[in-house]
Enzyme design. Structure first.
Site, mmCIF file in Angstrom:
data_model
loop_
_atom_site.group_PDB
_atom_site.id
_atom_site.type_symbol
_atom_site.label_atom_id
_atom_site.label_comp_id
_atom_site.label_asym_id
_atom_site.label_seq_id
_atom_site.Cartn_x
_atom_site.Cartn_y
_atom_site.Cartn_z
ATOM 1 N N ARG A 31 1.092 -1.208 0.019
ATOM 2 C CA ARG A 31 -0.014 0.161 -0.231
ATOM 3 C C ARG A 31 0.496 1.242 -0.140
ATOM 4 O O ARG A 31 0.669 2.152 -0.338
ATOM 5 C CB ARG A 31 -1.204 0.497 1.078
ATOM 6 C CG ARG A 31 -1.718 0.882 1.215
ATOM 7 C CD ARG A 31 -3.095 1.031 1.818
ATOM 8 N NE ARG A 31 -2.509 0.436 3.708
ATOM 9 C CZ ARG A 31 -2.403 1.077 4.435
ATOM 10 N NH1 ARG A 31 -1.555 2.974 4.525
ATOM 11 N NH2 ARG A 31 -2.744 0.839 5.511
ATOM 12 N N TYR A 84 -17.386 15.415 -16.056
ATOM 13 C CA TYR A 84 -17.930 14.113 -15.600
ATOM 14 C C TYR A 84 -17.970 13.658 -13.896
ATOM 15 O O TYR A 84 -18.429 14.529 -12.904
ATOM 16 C CB TYR A 84 -16.651 13.253 -15.520
ATOM 17 C CG TYR A 84 -16.635 12.165 -14.788
ATOM 18 C CD1 TYR A 84 -17.669 11.068 -16.185
ATOM 19 C CD2 TYR A 84 -15.734 11.671 -13.361
ATOM 20 C CE1 TYR A 84 -17.819 9.657 -15.480
ATOM 21 C CE2 TYR A 84 -16.306 10.143 -13.689
ATOM 22 C CZ TYR A 84 -17.695 9.580 -14.407
ATOM 23 O OH TYR A 84 -18.031 7.769 -13.827
ATOM 24 N N ASP A 103 -8.817 17.285 -15.819
ATOM 25 C CA ASP A 103 -8.995 15.501 -15.661
ATOM 26 C C ASP A 103 -8.486 15.607 -16.908
ATOM 27 O O ASP A 103 -9.025 16.157 -17.962
ATOM 28 C CB ASP A 103 -10.207 15.852 -15.165
ATOM 29 C CG ASP A 103 -10.614 14.257 -15.392
ATOM 30 O OD1 ASP A 103 -9.760 13.028 -16.827
ATOM 31 O OD2 ASP A 103 -11.735 13.894 -15.223
ATOM 32 N N LYS A 110 -9.120 4.269 -19.155
ATOM 33 C CA LYS A 110 -9.398 4.515 -20.854
ATOM 34 C C LYS A 110 -8.358 4.559 -21.915
ATOM 35 O O LYS A 110 -7.715 3.137 -21.463
ATOM 36 C CB LYS A 110 -9.802 6.413 -20.178
ATOM 37 C CG LYS A 110 -11.436 6.615 -19.411
ATOM 38 C CD LYS A 110 -11.680 5.928 -19.837
ATOM 39 C CE LYS A 110 -12.944 6.044 -18.651
ATOM 40 N NZ LYS A 110 -14.384 5.036 -18.707
HETATM 41 C C1 LIG Z 1 -13.840 12.348 -17.311
HETATM 42 C C2 LIG Z 1 -13.352 11.361 -16.284
HETATM 43 N N1 LIG Z 1 -12.655 11.458 -15.502
HETATM 44 C C3 LIG Z 1 -12.649 10.605 -14.553
HETATM 45 C C4 LIG Z 1 -13.225 9.025 -14.759
HETATM 46 C C5 LIG Z 1 -13.078 7.966 -13.945
HETATM 47 O O1 LIG Z 1 -12.356 7.171 -13.809
HETATM 48 P P1 LIG Z 1 -12.832 5.516 -13.009
HETATM 49 O O2 LIG Z 1 -13.807 5.268 -13.997
HETATM 50 O O3 LIG Z 1 -11.455 4.935 -13.806
HETATM 51 O O4 LIG Z 1 -12.378 5.880 -12.298
HETATM 52 C C6 LIG Z 1 -13.946 9.040 -16.045
HETATM 53 C C7 LIG Z 1 -14.231 7.846 -16.575
HETATM 54 O O5 LIG Z 1 -15.312 7.880 -17.023
HETATM 55 C C8 LIG Z 1 -14.447 9.898 -17.130
HETATM 56 O O6 LIG Z 1 -14.981 9.769 -17.612
#
Ligand SMILES: Cc1ncc(COP(=O)(O)O)c(C=O)c1O
Length: 432
Positions: free
Chosen positions: A65, A118, A191, A216
């Site tokens: 961890r 998001y 992000d 992704k």
């Molecule tokens: C723009 C964006 N940021 C963060 C996330 C979150 O990622 P995770 O599903 O790996 O937690 C997503 C998920 O679709 C996303 O589209």
């Protein structure tokens, strides 16, 4: 010879089995792939060394961890690709966003965040940080005057934006946002999930922290969950401390898969972007398509920023089917149902083309009025373009558009409204 050779031979079968099965070989050669260090614990030569490693005063590993070699190799790779001094990896993108924010926010702080955000990030900000005494203000991040006014309204700790965002592939001008944030004493946290570091590197444009959902594009194959945060050594040390305290550690196997994905990221992104550009241009010419959103199209509202910021294009696009309130929603649903190649799921950045209908998935928590306010037409579809052959996708989209036009006409002749949206519950959780 083994490391155990100088120790007294254990006697019982269980003792011998445990030692025999966990005796990791020391390998002098350098392997050509980063090994999966599937171990929760790492042994030291003596108690003093273990204490020094666990407390961070000596290099090495003690407990996974706190740090794991596969995760560390991934973090180093991500720092390099983002053009950052340091990075840390997490069990998911949301864990990364949470750690990035928790590392800098305290009760009484204020966040200015983009409206086009998001859904789970919005929930995290409003429902988690908001209830712990952090004030959140939402603003249209493409309107720099509005951003400046929001920052000037009260002392702000974080300006939060997404490089490209849902659902209409909105482009944030990161260099301009960084300038505004810093002028007002705020950190810019970006992000970068929809872009990936191939397409855009927020740190190089002035952002303080750059976040990726590794689930992704970096992973790229829809087979893992992960997240990362990159930035200065000082900021990442604080981000890392949150990971250690909250335990949102990336598993070594997932780290291995992301490293494998990173090796082909540039070539995958080039193909994603090339196919998306061609598909977007083709969609613009199809009957029944009102509008197409892709950063390479001259019609994109932030085309000038996109041209400067994304010289390599983007694999994400969105398009709106005509049909009015009832017909549009029926067309969106019929389009998704008629597709034979894209997956009917709600993620992005994969080898598979993924088409989502935001009004019934990612933004299903919004009622008809809120959808309209967010600029989400009933017939809006979001597409993460995969690595399939362009001609196959065009043929499949062509027959799905035909089904969509038929469904829209039937819904409109029945004289309906967007009843599904009107019936939406107020606060369902958002998908991706
Ligand atoms: C723009 C964006 N940021 C963060 C996330 C979150 O990622 P995770 O599903 O790996 O937690 C997503 C998920 O679709 C996303 O589209």
């Amino acid at each position: 010879m083994t490391d155990d050779a100088n120790r007294a031979a254990p006697r019982g079968f269980s003792t011998r089995a445990i030692r025999a099965a966990t005796r990791a070989p020391r390998v002098d050669q350098r392997p050509n792939a980063v090994p999966i260090y599937q171990s929760a614990t790492f042994s030291a030569d003596d108690a003093e060394e273990l204490g020094a490693i666990a407390s961070g005063t000596a290099a090495g590993y003690a407990y996974a961890r706190l740090a794991n070699p596969t995760g560390d190799a991934l973090a180093a790779a991500i720092a390099e690709l983002e053009g950052a001094e340091a990075a840390n990896v997490f069990a998911s993108g949301m864990a990364a966003i949470h750690a990035a924010l928790l590392s800098v926010l305290r009760a009484g702080d204020r966040v200015v965040a983009t409206k086009a955000i998001y859904g789970s990030t919005r929930t995290l900000l409003s429902n988690r940080f908001g209830t712990l005494g952090v004030e959140i203000a939402y603003v249209d991040a493409t309107d720099l005057t509005a951003v400046e006014a929001a920052l000037a309204a009260a002392p702000t700790r974080v300006l939060y934006a997404e490089t490209l965002s849902n659902p209409t592939i909105v482009v944030a001008d990161i260099a301009a946002l960084a300038g505004l944030a810093h002028r007002h004493g705020a950190l810019l946290v970006v992000d970068n999930t929809f872009a990936s570091p191939v397409i855009c590197r927020p740190i190089e444009l002035g952002a303080d922290l750059a976040i990726e959902s590794l689930t992704k594009y970096l992973g790229g194959h829809s087979d893992l969950l992960g997240g990362s945060v990159a930035g200065s050594r000082e900021l990442i040390a604080a981000v890392k401390a949150v990971e250690v305290d909250t335990g949102a550690t990336l598993a070594p196997f997932a780290a291995f898969l992301v490293l494998r994905g990173i090796a082909t990221l540039a070539i995958r992104m080039a193909r994603h972007a090339e196919t998306a550009r061609a598909l977007a241009g083709w969609l613009e010419r199809q009957p029944g398509v009102v509008r197409v959103y892709h950063p390479d199209l001259p019609s994109h509202p932030q085309r000038a920023v996109a041209a400067r910021q994304f010289p390599h294009g983007s694999g994400m696009l969105a398009f709106e089917l005509e049909g009015g309130p009832a017909g549009g929603r029926a067309a969106g649903g019929a389009f998704i149902d008629a597709l034979t190649i894209p997956e009917r799921t709600a993620s992005l950045g994969s080898i598979h083309t993924i088409v989502a209908h935001p009004p019934s998935t990612t933004h299903r928590q919004l009622d008809a009025a809120a959808l309209a306010e967010a600029g989400i037409a009933p017939g809006l579809l979001r597409c993460s373009v995969g690595l399939e052959d362009l001609d196959d996708l065009i043929e499949d989209f062509g027959q799905a558009l035909e089904a969509a036009r038929t469904a829209a006409a039937a819904a409109n002749s029945a004289g309906g409204t967007d009843a599904a949206a009107e019936a939406q519950p107020a606060a369902a959780a958002s998908a991706t």
